[in-house]
Design a protein around this motif. Structure first.
Motif, short mmCIF file in Angstrom:
data_model
loop_
_atom_site.label_atom_id
_atom_site.label_comp_id
_atom_site.label_asym_id
_atom_site.label_seq_id
_atom_site.Cartn_x
_atom_site.Cartn_y
_atom_site.Cartn_z
N VAL A 1 10.16 -150.06 -24.99
CA VAL A 1 10.17 -150.15 -23.58
C VAL A 1 10.77 -150.35 -22.53
CG1 VAL A 1 8.58 -149.16 -21.98
CG2 VAL A 1 7.73 -148.57 -24.54
N HIS A 2 11.23 -149.95 -21.79
CA HIS A 2 12.59 -150.77 -20.66
C HIS A 2 11.90 -150.31 -19.63
CE1 HIS A 2 15.45 -152.70 -19.07
NE2 HIS A 2 15.65 -151.96 -18.01
N HIS A 3 12.06 -151.68 -18.42
CA HIS A 3 10.95 -151.28 -17.06
C HIS A 3 12.87 -151.79 -16.51
CE1 HIS A 3 7.30 -153.44 -19.11
NE2 HIS A 3 7.00 -152.68 -18.33
N ILE A 4 12.26 -150.37 -15.50
CA ILE A 4 13.39 -150.01 -15.40
C ILE A 4 14.34 -150.66 -14.23
CG2 ILE A 4 15.12 -148.18 -13.54
CD1 ILE A 4 13.34 -145.97 -15.20
N ASN A 5 12.77 -151.20 -13.48
CA ASN A 5 12.81 -152.45 -11.86
C ASN A 5 13.03 -153.66 -11.96
OD1 ASN A 5 9.77 -152.35 -12.43
ND2 ASN A 5 9.57 -151.75 -10.04
N GLY A 6 12.63 -154.21 -13.29
CA GLY A 6 12.61 -155.20 -13.96
C GLY A 6 11.26 -156.22 -13.58
N ILE A 7 10.29 -155.43 -13.34
CA ILE A 7 8.83 -155.53 -13.12
C ILE A 7 8.11 -155.56 -14.49
CG2 ILE A 7 6.85 -155.91 -11.47
CD1 ILE A 7 9.03 -154.67 -9.33
N LYS A 8 7.84 -156.10 -15.53
CA LYS A 8 7.15 -156.13 -16.57
C LYS A 8 5.65 -155.63 -16.35
CE LYS A 8 9.91 -159.05 -18.83
NZ LYS A 8 10.53 -158.54 -19.71
N ASN A 9 4.71 -156.06 -15.03
CA ASN A 9 3.63 -154.94 -14.49
C ASN A 9 3.43 -154.07 -13.69
OD1 ASN A 9 3.88 -156.22 -11.99
ND2 ASN A 9 2.41 -157.82 -11.59
N ASP A 10 4.83 -153.84 -13.80
CA ASP A 10 5.25 -152.44 -13.45
C ASP A 10 5.14 -150.86 -14.18
OD1 ASP A 10 5.19 -149.67 -11.48
OD2 ASP A 10 7.50 -150.55 -11.00
N ASN A 11 3.55 -150.59 -14.53
CA ASN A 11 3.61 -149.54 -15.77
C ASN A 11 3.53 -148.39 -15.67
OD1 ASN A 11 4.31 -151.85 -17.80
ND2 ASN A 11 2.07 -152.90 -17.63
N ARG A 12 4.29 -147.91 -14.06
CA ARG A 12 4.35 -146.28 -13.64
C ARG A 12 5.13 -145.60 -14.65
NH1 ARG A 12 6.24 -146.29 -8.21
NH2 ARG A 12 7.32 -148.42 -9.11
N ILE A 13 5.01 -144.53 -15.38
CA ILE A 13 5.86 -144.13 -16.10
C ILE A 13 6.94 -143.11 -15.57
CG2 ILE A 13 5.06 -141.42 -15.48
CD1 ILE A 13 5.59 -142.46 -18.96
N LYS A 14 7.25 -143.41 -14.43
CA LYS A 14 8.84 -143.35 -13.17
C LYS A 14 9.41 -144.47 -13.73
CE LYS A 14 7.96 -144.20 -8.53
NZ LYS A 14 7.66 -143.46 -7.50
N ASN A 15 8.34 -145.66 -13.86
CA ASN A 15 10.20 -147.03 -14.53
C ASN A 15 9.98 -146.91 -15.56
OD1 ASN A 15 10.70 -149.64 -13.22
ND2 ASN A 15 8.91 -151.33 -13.94
N LEU A 16 9.35 -146.46 -16.43
CA LEU A 16 9.44 -146.97 -17.78
C LEU A 16 10.24 -145.72 -18.95
CD1 LEU A 16 5.76 -147.08 -18.79
CD2 LEU A 16 7.69 -149.22 -18.43
N VAL A 17 11.30 -146.75 -19.73
CA VAL A 17 12.02 -146.04 -20.28
C VAL A 17 12.11 -145.56 -21.99
CG1 VAL A 17 14.20 -146.93 -20.03
CG2 VAL A 17 14.47 -144.92 -20.20
N LEU A 18 12.20 -145.08 -22.48
CA LEU A 18 12.14 -145.62 -24.15
C LEU A 18 13.80 -145.46 -24.77
CD1 LEU A 18 10.59 -145.20 -26.61
CD2 LEU A 18 10.25 -143.25 -26.73
N ILE A 19 14.18 -146.32 -24.77
CA ILE A 19 16.04 -147.10 -26.06
C ILE A 19 15.68 -147.94 -27.21
CG2 ILE A 19 16.05 -146.71 -23.17
CD1 ILE A 19 16.61 -149.81 -23.20
N SER A 20 16.50 -147.67 -27.54
CA SER A 20 16.63 -148.49 -29.23
C SER A 20 16.09 -149.75 -28.71
CB SER A 20 17.71 -147.57 -30.14
OG SER A 20 19.12 -148.58 -29.06
N LYS A 21 16.87 -150.78 -30.23
CA LYS A 21 16.35 -151.79 -29.87
C LYS A 21 17.68 -152.41 -29.32
CE LYS A 21 11.78 -153.32 -32.92
NZ LYS A 21 11.52 -154.01 -33.68
#
Length: 92
Positions: free
Chosen positions: A35-55
């Motif tokens: 799971v990657h945090h799109i905005n780079g803020i690790k504690n921003d766990n809103r679904i719109k800030n998360l994306v599932l990508i390969s390792k």
């Protein structure tokens, strides 16, 4: 606590961003997914800030950011776009 969760390793805890994305997709993550945090803020766990990508894509993304040789961005379709010397390359 997340007893019995495949990623619960230390004291049966699982990071919140993993639980949020798993709830969204309706399954546990595979071994090759992160799971990657799109905005780079690790504690921003809103679904719109998360994306599932390969390792491998995730590693490439952070390696390029660390080396600052390339600017890499995830678009809304989760395609990694690499910008090098004003040329655009798309990865899928």
């Amino acid at each position: 606590m997340s007893y019995g969760h495949p990623r619960a390793k230390y004291h049966n805890y699982v990071f919140e961003h993993i639980l949020v994305i798993e709830k969204s997709i309706g399954r546990y993550l595979d071994d090759g997914e992160v799971v990657h945090h799109i905005n780079g803020i690790k504690n921003d766990n809103r679904i719109k800030n998360l994306v599932l990508i390969s390792k491998s894509k995730h590693s490439s993304l952070h390696l390029a950011e660390r080396n600052k040789k390339k600017k890499i961005k995830l678009d809304k379709n989760y395609i990694i776009t690499e910008y090098v010397k004003n040329k655009k390359t798309r990865y899928e």
